[in-house]
Design a protein around this motif. Structure first.
Motif, short mmCIF file in Angstrom:
data_model
loop_
_atom_site.label_atom_id
_atom_site.label_comp_id
_atom_site.label_asym_id
_atom_site.label_seq_id
_atom_site.Cartn_x
_atom_site.Cartn_y
_atom_site.Cartn_z
N GLY A 354 0.80 -1.22 0.00
CA GLY A 354 0.00 0.00 0.00
C GLY A 354 0.83 1.27 0.00
O GLY A 354 0.27 2.36 0.14
N ALA A 355 2.14 1.13 -0.16
CA ALA A 355 3.00 2.32 -0.10
C ALA A 355 2.84 3.20 -1.34
O ALA A 355 2.80 4.43 -1.22
CB ALA A 355 4.46 1.89 0.05
N LEU A 356 2.73 2.58 -2.51
CA LEU A 356 2.65 3.38 -3.73
C LEU A 356 1.23 3.92 -3.88
O LEU A 356 0.26 3.16 -3.93
CB LEU A 356 3.01 2.54 -4.95
CG LEU A 356 3.04 3.29 -6.28
CD1 LEU A 356 4.13 4.36 -6.27
CD2 LEU A 356 3.27 2.33 -7.45
N ASP A 386 -3.63 0.20 8.14
CA ASP A 386 -4.03 0.90 6.92
C ASP A 386 -4.14 -0.12 5.79
O ASP A 386 -3.15 -0.68 5.35
CB ASP A 386 -3.00 1.97 6.57
CG ASP A 386 -3.43 2.82 5.38
OD1 ASP A 386 -4.50 2.53 4.79
OD2 ASP A 386 -2.70 3.78 5.04
N ASP A 387 -5.37 -0.37 5.34
CA ASP A 387 -5.59 -1.37 4.30
C ASP A 387 -5.94 -0.75 2.95
O ASP A 387 -6.51 -1.42 2.08
CB ASP A 387 -6.68 -2.37 4.72
CG ASP A 387 -8.01 -1.68 5.00
OD1 ASP A 387 -8.04 -0.41 4.94
OD2 ASP A 387 -9.01 -2.37 5.26
N ARG A 435 -7.18 9.22 2.93
CA ARG A 435 -6.88 9.45 4.35
C ARG A 435 -8.15 9.51 5.20
O ARG A 435 -8.13 9.13 6.37
CB ARG A 435 -6.07 10.73 4.51
CG ARG A 435 -4.64 10.61 4.02
CD ARG A 435 -3.80 11.85 4.28
NE ARG A 435 -4.18 12.96 3.41
CZ ARG A 435 -4.82 14.04 3.79
NH1 ARG A 435 -5.20 14.16 5.07
NH2 ARG A 435 -5.12 15.01 2.94
N GLU A 436 -9.23 10.01 4.62
CA GLU A 436 -10.46 10.21 5.40
C GLU A 436 -11.51 9.13 5.15
O GLU A 436 -12.59 9.19 5.74
CB GLU A 436 -11.05 11.59 5.07
CG GLU A 436 -10.11 12.76 5.32
CD GLU A 436 -9.78 12.91 6.80
OE1 GLU A 436 -10.61 12.49 7.63
OE2 GLU A 436 -8.70 13.45 7.12
N GLY A 437 -11.23 8.17 4.30
CA GLY A 437 -12.21 7.13 4.00
C GLY A 437 -13.39 7.62 3.20
O GLY A 437 -14.49 7.06 3.28
N LEU A 438 -13.21 8.64 2.40
CA LEU A 438 -14.29 9.21 1.59
C LEU A 438 -14.36 8.48 0.24
O LEU A 438 -13.42 7.77 -0.14
CB LEU A 438 -14.03 10.70 1.35
CG LEU A 438 -13.92 11.57 2.62
CD1 LEU A 438 -13.54 13.00 2.24
CD2 LEU A 438 -15.22 11.55 3.40
N VAL A 451 -6.92 2.84 -9.85
CA VAL A 451 -6.81 1.42 -10.16
C VAL A 451 -6.54 0.66 -8.87
O VAL A 451 -5.67 1.06 -8.07
CB VAL A 451 -5.69 1.16 -11.18
CG1 VAL A 451 -5.65 -0.32 -11.58
CG2 VAL A 451 -5.86 2.04 -12.41
N ALA A 452 -7.25 -0.44 -8.64
CA ALA A 452 -6.98 -1.29 -7.50
C ALA A 452 -5.60 -1.94 -7.65
O ALA A 452 -5.23 -2.37 -8.74
CB ALA A 452 -8.06 -2.37 -7.36
N ALA A 453 -4.84 -1.98 -6.55
CA ALA A 453 -3.49 -2.52 -6.61
C ALA A 453 -3.48 -3.95 -7.15
O ALA A 453 -2.58 -4.34 -7.90
CB ALA A 453 -2.84 -2.46 -5.23
N ILE A 454 -4.49 -4.74 -6.77
CA ILE A 454 -4.51 -6.14 -7.20
C ILE A 454 -4.64 -6.26 -8.71
O ILE A 454 -4.17 -7.23 -9.32
CB ILE A 454 -5.67 -6.89 -6.49
CG1 ILE A 454 -5.47 -8.39 -6.65
CG2 ILE A 454 -7.02 -6.42 -6.98
CD1 ILE A 454 -6.42 -9.22 -5.81
#
Length: 720
Positions: A354-356, A386-387, A435-438, A451-454
């Motif tokens: 999740g770093a990038l 943090d997911d 950061r805020e889950g919006l 784009v989803a990382a997966i």
């Protein structure tokens, strides 16, 4: 090291603006030409003061500009066996004295050389120790006794500091140094540095592990604690001085600046330290970056060592290791880092952790190497729990979807205000949602997509934005094509008949057809002479007016940049009036002539068909304000666009051509004749500007038609 500056025949030629053969002729034909004082028979050197005196006596040069005289002394002080920038460190220390403790120089200025030679080093050491701290002062390695040439340099620096300010004076010297050492230095341009700083926000602490001349650190406010490292200790000293000179003189000392020498990968100076933000433009394509000796380094996640050919990914992991949890790292990287197969496993780990957070494609010309469209990688150091696993893919290298122009690469063609808005608007909306889950901002075809990382984890793990951002809908439809075609027809119809613009040839007697006198020839006058006689004002912008992007429309005093002037576009930034001295800057008036300091054959008159009135000047611009009763602005601008005039007044560095504006020569003509020629110059300038707009619109129209046909959204026109 010589006591007094010496110059070669080639340098004399540059001083006088002639070829080297002319200097050889002068030596043969003029018995009073200065005798050699050093060098060899095949490459003699001459005393600069003697050469200048002779050239002035012969009328071959005017007064040498102050900056040029300072630079000559800096070059004279270079030790051929040492580092070429050591004299610049000394110059920076003198300028720091003028910036922080000018009263110390005032007390020393009138002292005889014998006392100044010992008193000035003590004053420099005291000021450096106070401002930079003991370690910072020790890194400057200042001598305890100064020679005659160093004293001459100190006195000229006092004049330069009084004329331009200590910070701007040092910037001019650094610019000359960077231009002369392009193979060793590739400074990040201030616009790119400001973009990375804006992405980072306002961190309390920031690190640049490949600081160079400190452009990224300089883009942060002086209240931020700034840390850096560079492999070259002399470059680190220059950066330390640069940051200190740009800090307000009233700031408490020692300043929160820590620059350390050393290779950040092999000899990390900040092991175990983390920072709120890490900004970096690392060196590219390094094979010998320490792969073998760093196999078990703690900076590699899960022991995943970057491949030998992936030095840039080693820098990415180094920056991430120095970012506190939740902090941000931003790096400028070549586009190949996003796709090379050797780096796939490291890229995949950055996605899984999740770093990038974002990969932004920038247009060519944004930063060196200027011919390559670089990528901006933005990472956040993972925090426990943090997911978030989404990546913003942003393609800012192409023209805005639906715009009327096609993006072109090139250092002078990057539209920084538009590029900055595009990147920051997309990044800030995405980062706030993360950061805020919006809810994540909606995708914008042709510009950005989340784009989803997966979905990026495949056999290639290619992170190039162009592969993941859906193309914009091609500009088509009857209304769109009709608008573009109609606008192009209007522009072409508005062009004058080219035949009406062609000059009439002059006969052998120097008379134009119809019996009128020839427009050129005869005696000439330099712009420097016009300035001294009060008929012309010259204002040079140096580093330019303090500005901020016009985020929500152009409200405020516009700031005209060199790119705006060359492209003929409207300003995209406004004056930052909170900066010191912003209200005292000259603003453009109708009839002013604007010229880029780096030449290029561009000169425009402020007015309805040119740059706007009431604008402040960005960096590297000259403003010329003629007395209209004695000097016609269009006549002046036309001659400045002349190839011959620009060539004669040019001075050359290794990669740039700089216009020495005071050396420009104009023919001495009555004002009525100037206005006659000026009107012809103005018609040609309008024709050229209209032709450029028509060419840009024509490219847009043909590209839109091509895209529509390729996408199947339009039918071919009937066959002729």
């Amino acid at each position: 090291m010589p006591d007094r500056p010496e110059v070669t025949a080639a340098e004399i030629a540059r001083l006088a603006g002639v070829g080297r053969a002319a200097v050889s002729n002068w030596r043969r034909r003029h018995p009073d030409f200065p005798r050699p004082v050093g060098g060899t028979d095949s490459s003699p050197t001459f005393a600069l003061t003697d050469v200048e005196s002779w050239l002035r006596t012969q009328g071959k040069i005017a007064e040498l500009p102050l900056l040029e005289r300072v630079w000559r002394l800096v070059e004279t002080l270079r030790d051929p066996a040492g580092h070429p920038a050591v004299p610049l460190v000394q110059a920076g220390a003198v300028l720091l004295l003028h910036h922080r403790t000018p009263e110390r120089w005032a007390a020393l200025a009138d002292q005889p050389d014998t006392r100044l030679a010992t008193g000035l080093p003590r004053a420099l050491a005291d000021t450096a120790r106070t401002v930079l701290g003991p370690d910072g002062a020790a890194g400057l390695r200042q001598p305890g006794l100064l020679g005659s040439t160093e004293l001459d340099l100190a006195r000229l620096l006092a004049d330069l500091a009084a004329a331009a300010g200590p910070a701007d004076a040092f910037e001019q010297l650094l610019t000359r140094y960077a231009e002369a050492n392009t193979r060793q230095l590739s400074p990040t341009p201030p616009e790119a540095a400001d973009l990375l700083a804006a992405v980072a926000g306002v961190p309390a602490t920031v690190l640049d592990p490949a600081a160079g001349l400190g452009a990224l650190l300089l883009a942060l406010p002086a209240t931020t604690d700034r840390y850096g490292q560079d492999t070259d200790p002399v470059t680190a000293a220059l950066t330390r001085l640069r940051l200190a000179l740009h800090a307000p003189a009233a700031d408490p000392a020692p300043l929160p600046v820590d620059l350390r020498p050393g290779d950040a990968l092999r000899a990390d100076a900040y092991t175990g330290h983390t920072f709120d933000a890490v900004l970096c433009q690392p060196p590219y394509n390094e094979r010998d970056w320490g792969h073998d000796e760093l196999q078990f380094d703690r900076r590699w996640p899960g022991g995943l060592v970057p491949p030998r050919g992936e030095s840039e990914l080693a820098w990415v992991l180094h920056c991430l290791a120095h970012t506190r949890p939740g902090g941000l790292a931003a790096l400028l990287l070549p586009p190949t880092v996003a796709a090379r197969r050797a780096g796939r496993r490291v890229r995949a780990e950055l996605l899984r952790s999740g770093a990038l957070r974002a990969v932004v494609a920038l247009p060519a010309g944004a930063a060196p190497p200027y011919g390559v469209p670089l990528h901006l990688w933005v990472l956040r150091a993972p925090r426990p729990g943090d997911d978030f696993r989404q990546v913003l893919m942003l393609d800012a290298a192409s023209a805005s979807p639906g715009s009327a122009e096609v993006a072109e690469g090139g250092r002078d063609r990057v539209r920084w205000p538009e590029l900055r808005r595009t990147v920051l608007d997309a990044w800030r909306a995405f980062d706030l949602a993360a950061r805020e889950g919006l809810p994540l901002p909606p995708d914008r075809p042709g510009r950005h997509r989340t784009v989803a990382a997966i979905d990026l984890l495949d056999d290639e793990t290619d992170l190039s934005p162009a592969r993941h951002v859906p193309p914009a809908a091609p500009l088509g439809g009857a209304a769109g094509f009709s608008h573009l075609g109609g606008r192009l027809t209007e522009l072409l119809a508005g062009l004058d008949d080219p035949g009406a613009l062609l000059p009439e040839p002059i006969d052998a007697a120097g008379t134009a057809p119809g019996g009128g006198p020839a427009g050129g020839g005869g005696p000439v006058v330099t712009l420097g002479e016009l300035v001294r006689s009060g008929l012309l004002e010259v204002h040079s912008s140096g580093t330019g007016a303090p500005s901020r992007p016009a985020e929500t429309g152009l409200t405020g005093t516009p700031v005209l940049t060199e790119q705006d002037l060359v492209a003929g576009s409207a300003p995209g930034a406004v004056l930052d009036r909170s900066a010191t001295g912003a209200d005292a800057l000259p603003l453009t008036r109708p009839g002013d002539v604007l010229v880029p300091a780096l030449g290029g054959g561009t000169a425009r008159v402020v007015g309805p068909d040119g740059p706007p009135a009431g604008a402040a000047l960005g960096r590297q611009l000259h403003l010329l304000r003629p007395d209209p009763a004695a000097l016609d602005p269009d006549f002046l601008a036309g001659h400045l666009r002349s190839t011959a005039v620009a060539r004669r007044a040019a001075s050359h560095a290794s990669t740039t051509t700089r216009l020495d504006i005071r050396r420009v020569e104009l023919p001495r003509l009555p004002i009525t004749e100037q206005r006659r020629l000026g009107a012809a110059f103005a018609r040609i300038a309008v024709f050229d500007a209209t032709l450029q707009r028509a060419a840009a619109l024509g490219r847009t129209l043909t590209q839109a038609a091509t895209d529509a046909l390729a996408a199947g959204t339009a039918e071919p026109p009937p066959a002729p």
